[in-house]
Scaffold this motif. Structure first.
Motif, PDB file in Angstrom:
ATOM      1  N   LYS A 104     -18.459 -10.603  31.366  1.00  0.00           N
ATOM      2  CA  LYS A 104     -19.662  -9.462  31.039  1.00  0.00           C
ATOM      3  C   LYS A 104     -21.037 -10.360  31.096  1.00  0.00           C
ATOM      4  O   LYS A 104     -21.897  -9.773  31.282  1.00  0.00           O
ATOM      5  CB  LYS A 104     -19.297  -8.812  29.893  1.00  0.00           C
ATOM      6  CG  LYS A 104     -19.145  -9.676  28.721  1.00  0.00           C
ATOM      7  CD  LYS A 104     -18.150  -9.087  27.848  1.00  0.00           C
ATOM      8  CE  LYS A 104     -17.409 -10.667  27.440  1.00  0.00           C
ATOM      9  NZ  LYS A 104     -16.009 -10.235  26.812  1.00  0.00           N
ATOM     10  N   GLY A 159     -14.414  -5.867  20.063  1.00  0.00           N
ATOM     11  CA  GLY A 159     -13.272  -5.693  19.285  1.00  0.00           C
ATOM     12  C   GLY A 159     -13.236  -6.734  18.182  1.00  0.00           C
ATOM     13  O   GLY A 159     -12.967  -6.297  16.859  1.00  0.00           O
ATOM     14  N   THR A 160     -13.825  -7.882  18.308  1.00  0.00           N
ATOM     15  CA  THR A 160     -13.429  -9.168  17.254  1.00  0.00           C
ATOM     16  C   THR A 160     -14.700  -8.646  15.945  1.00  0.00           C
ATOM     17  O   THR A 160     -14.026  -8.626  14.724  1.00  0.00           O
ATOM     18  CB  THR A 160     -14.245 -10.159  17.717  1.00  0.00           C
ATOM     19  OG1 THR A 160     -13.388 -10.560  18.688  1.00  0.00           O
ATOM     20  CG2 THR A 160     -14.250 -11.463  16.525  1.00  0.00           C
ATOM     21  N   PHE A 187      -8.529 -12.067  20.203  1.00  0.00           N
ATOM     22  CA  PHE A 187      -9.695 -11.236  20.671  1.00  0.00           C
ATOM     23  C   PHE A 187     -10.965 -11.740  20.677  1.00  0.00           C
ATOM     24  O   PHE A 187     -11.823 -11.312  21.687  1.00  0.00           O
ATOM     25  CB  PHE A 187      -9.802 -10.040  19.639  1.00  0.00           C
ATOM     26  CG  PHE A 187      -8.634  -9.425  18.936  1.00  0.00           C
ATOM     27  CD1 PHE A 187      -7.484  -9.026  19.896  1.00  0.00           C
ATOM     28  CD2 PHE A 187      -8.344  -9.042  17.648  1.00  0.00           C
ATOM     29  CE1 PHE A 187      -6.459  -8.410  19.440  1.00  0.00           C
ATOM     30  CE2 PHE A 187      -7.208  -8.438  17.243  1.00  0.00           C
ATOM     31  CZ  PHE A 187      -6.182  -8.245  17.939  1.00  0.00           C
ATOM     32  N   ALA A 188     -11.129 -12.664  20.021  1.00  0.00           N
ATOM     33  CA  ALA A 188     -12.463 -13.340  19.993  1.00  0.00           C
ATOM     34  C   ALA A 188     -12.927 -14.228  21.468  1.00  0.00           C
ATOM     35  O   ALA A 188     -11.807 -14.564  21.991  1.00  0.00           O
ATOM     36  CB  ALA A 188     -12.795 -14.331  18.813  1.00  0.00           C
ATOM     37  N   GLU A 189     -13.990 -14.167  21.603  1.00  0.00           N
ATOM     38  CA  GLU A 189     -14.533 -15.284  23.031  1.00  0.00           C
ATOM     39  C   GLU A 189     -14.169 -16.778  22.436  1.00  0.00           C
ATOM     40  O   GLU A 189     -14.182 -16.983  21.233  1.00  0.00           O
ATOM     41  CB  GLU A 189     -15.846 -15.045  22.868  1.00  0.00           C
ATOM     42  CG  GLU A 189     -16.343 -13.612  23.278  1.00  0.00           C
ATOM     43  CD  GLU A 189     -15.642 -13.306  24.547  1.00  0.00           C
ATOM     44  OE1 GLU A 189     -16.044 -13.811  25.626  1.00  0.00           O
ATOM     45  OE2 GLU A 189     -14.965 -12.050  24.460  1.00  0.00           O
ATOM     46  N   ASP A 195     -19.706 -12.712  19.624  1.00  0.00           N
ATOM     47  CA  ASP A 195     -18.971 -11.466  18.956  1.00  0.00           C
ATOM     48  C   ASP A 195     -19.620 -11.128  17.703  1.00  0.00           C
ATOM     49  O   ASP A 195     -19.961  -9.950  17.884  1.00  0.00           O
ATOM     50  CB  ASP A 195     -17.592 -11.912  18.847  1.00  0.00           C
ATOM     51  CG  ASP A 195     -16.651 -12.230  19.897  1.00  0.00           C
ATOM     52  OD1 ASP A 195     -16.470 -11.174  21.060  1.00  0.00           O
ATOM     53  OD2 ASP A 195     -16.003 -12.986  20.141  1.00  0.00           O
ATOM     54  N   ASP A 200     -22.189 -10.292  22.552  1.00  0.00           N
ATOM     55  CA  ASP A 200     -21.000  -9.645  23.230  1.00  0.00           C
ATOM     56  C   ASP A 200     -21.200  -8.234  23.660  1.00  0.00           C
ATOM     57  O   ASP A 200     -21.164  -7.774  24.712  1.00  0.00           O
ATOM     58  CB  ASP A 200     -19.760 -10.230  22.878  1.00  0.00           C
ATOM     59  CG  ASP A 200     -18.572  -9.580  23.692  1.00  0.00           C
ATOM     60  OD1 ASP A 200     -18.311 -10.235  24.707  1.00  0.00           O
ATOM     61  OD2 ASP A 200     -18.113  -8.557  23.420  1.00  0.00           O
ATOM     62  N   LYS A 204     -22.512  -6.061  26.897  1.00  0.00           N
ATOM     63  CA  LYS A 204     -21.535  -4.897  27.363  1.00  0.00           C
ATOM     64  C   LYS A 204     -22.566  -3.534  27.634  1.00  0.00           C
ATOM     65  O   LYS A 204     -22.507  -2.674  28.479  1.00  0.00           O
ATOM     66  CB  LYS A 204     -20.412  -4.757  26.731  1.00  0.00           C
ATOM     67  CG  LYS A 204     -19.420  -5.622  26.787  1.00  0.00           C
ATOM     68  CD  LYS A 204     -18.380  -5.609  25.504  1.00  0.00           C
ATOM     69  CE  LYS A 204     -17.215  -6.488  25.641  1.00  0.00           C
ATOM     70  NZ  LYS A 204     -16.636  -6.774  24.431  1.00  0.00           N
ATOM     71  N   GLY A 299      -9.891  -2.581  22.960  1.00  0.00           N
ATOM     72  CA  GLY A 299     -11.331  -3.289  23.629  1.00  0.00           C
ATOM     73  C   GLY A 299     -11.137  -4.617  23.722  1.00  0.00           C
ATOM     74  O   GLY A 299     -11.957  -5.328  24.378  1.00  0.00           O
TER      75      GLY A 299
END
Ligand code: HSE
Length: 425
Positions: A104, A159-160, A187-189, A195, A200, A204, A299
């Motif tokens: 993204k 999501g995070t 979930f996290a980058e 996040d 993030d 998106k 997500g």
């Protein structure tokens, strides 16, 4: 027909892609008419153990092994990062290979340029997994909202941060404990700053704005506030008024302009978005014809995100079978001005800390009256350290009015604006 796939990245999402390709091979072939085969993977770290799938393809660290391989028609980029991924994708497109990516950051910043390159080379560039993980929002926007006029696209698209807020609100975890758990769950980058600081979600939202409004915003066009400064008290006070606090991305038409913002918002417990918990995402689309539609789902995470990559891969396969590749993922284009602060209007949740002295409340209400902001609800909690916490909900007020309040409070003694969030409606 056999279609060769080259994978850049074999981490969480890459492994998921291989698993689905192997486990559901027959179904994929039945539905696309093609057999999709991973022919090669290129990774940074050759020594990392990889399990959960049959490794029936070579893994190396040399990009040429994919880019110069004539048996590979589709390149899947799921390694993240911007500069190296840009270089790989550009070279793949120029070598007339179709590209599927979950990146993204890259698509939000250089997607238009890459889409033009794909178009010039007659190949597909798809990135369903870049927005909201397993939620199929981009293909829905491009194929099911083709004829509707979208007035707002909004939702929980990180999501995070949603996981952290849920764990803080429901299980009493501290911010740090919840973040650690989100990282452990994958979930996290790799750097979770993006996040929790809202970037993030902003990437998106930029991509959602491309598809929903045909605009090409840059990061500076998005107002971004993350969740790092949210406190337990903010969450509890919002609950007391009947609201959850959610990090929302909201892009909406205001007159002829567009407002694009990522920020914590109060969401009424009665609203479906308030029920979206943990790493789940939801995107709400308001269209003039359709009214309101919400897509909800995971997500982040290995298999959900991999399923979105598979959606792209099978679309490329279908395009190849029909001999129709090269059509841009998003074909909508128009110019819209960015909304001015005076056009960005919402009800607010405002927390002011004020010296607990006679007349303090009077001076606070005076400040808000001067900015023409009117309260609907007001609560004062017992003073701590000589300060009182005033929590207010307001009638609709613009960002311009809030800017007046910020300046007034900054210049006054004994008063601090502790929190200010919009109420989503
Ligand atoms: N770190 C992202 C999130 C993963 O938490 O939503 C999916 O983009």
């Amino acid at each position: 027909m056999e279609i060769g796939i080259g994978l850049f990245g074999l981490g969480t999402v890459g492994s998921g892609v291989v698993k689905i390709l192997q486990q559901n091979a027959n179904q994929i072939t039945q539905r696309t008419g093609s057999h999709l085969v991973v022919r090669h993977a290129v990774v940074h770290n050759l020594n990392k153990p990889r399990t959960g799938f049959t490794q029936d393809f070579p893994i190396t660290d040399n990009p040429e092994d994919i880019l110069s391989n004539d048996d590979i028609q589709i390149v899947v980029e799921v390694m993240g990062g911007v500069d190296y991924a840009y270089d790989i994708i550009k070279r793949a497109l120029m070598a007339k290979k179709h590209v599927v990516t979950a990146n993204k950051d890259l698509i939000a910043s250089r997607g238009q340029e890459l889409a033009e390159l794909a178009n010039q080379n007659g190949v597909d560039l798809y990135y369903e997994a870049a927005v909201a993980g397993g939620v199929p929002i981009l293909r829905t926007l491009s194929s099911s909202f083709t004829a509707d006029e979208i007035s707002r696209v909004a939702g929980i698209i990180n999501g995070t941060s949603n996981f952290i807020l849920t764990q803080m609100a429901a299980n009493g975890l501290t911010y740090a404990e919840a973040l650690k758990l989100a990282q452990d769950k994958g979930f996290a980058e790799s750097d979770p700053t993006n996040d929790v600081e809202g970037f993030d979600a902003a990437y998106k939202l930029i991509i959602l704005s491309n598809f929903s409004f045909g605009v090409q915003p840059v990061m500076d066009d998005v107002t971004v506030t993350g969740i790092a400064n949210l406190t337990d008290s903010d969450i509890n006070d919002a609950h007391g008024f009947g609201y959850a606090i959610k990090l929302l991305g909201v892009a909406q038409r205001v007159g002829d302009a567009l407002s694009i913002e990522v920020a914590p918002h109060l969401v009424s417990f009665n609203h479906p978005l308030a029920t979206v918990n943990n790493e789940n995402n939801a995107v709400l689309v308001n269209g003039e014809s359709v009214g309101e539609v919400m897509l909800y789902g995971p997500g982040a995470g290995e298999m959900p995100t991999a399923n979105s990559v598979l959606s792209d891969l099978t679309n490329v396969a279908t395009n190849l079978a029909l001999n129709t590749p090269g059509r841009p993922f998003n074909t909508f284009n128009q110019d819209l001005d960015l909304a001015k602060p005076s056009q960005r209007v919402a009800r607010r949740f405002i927390v002011v800390e004020v010296a607990d002295t006679p007349g303090a409340m009077y001076s606070v209400t005076g400040m808000f009256a001067s900015a023409k902001i009117s309260f609907t609800d007001l609560k004062q909690t017992p003073a701590k350290n000589g300060f009182a916490r005033l929590v207010a909900l307001t009638h609709a007020a613009s960002d311009a009015q809030l800017n007046v309040i910020r300046t007034t409070i900054r210049n006054a003694d004994g008063i601090n604006l502790a929190a200010e969030y919009k109420i989503f409606s």
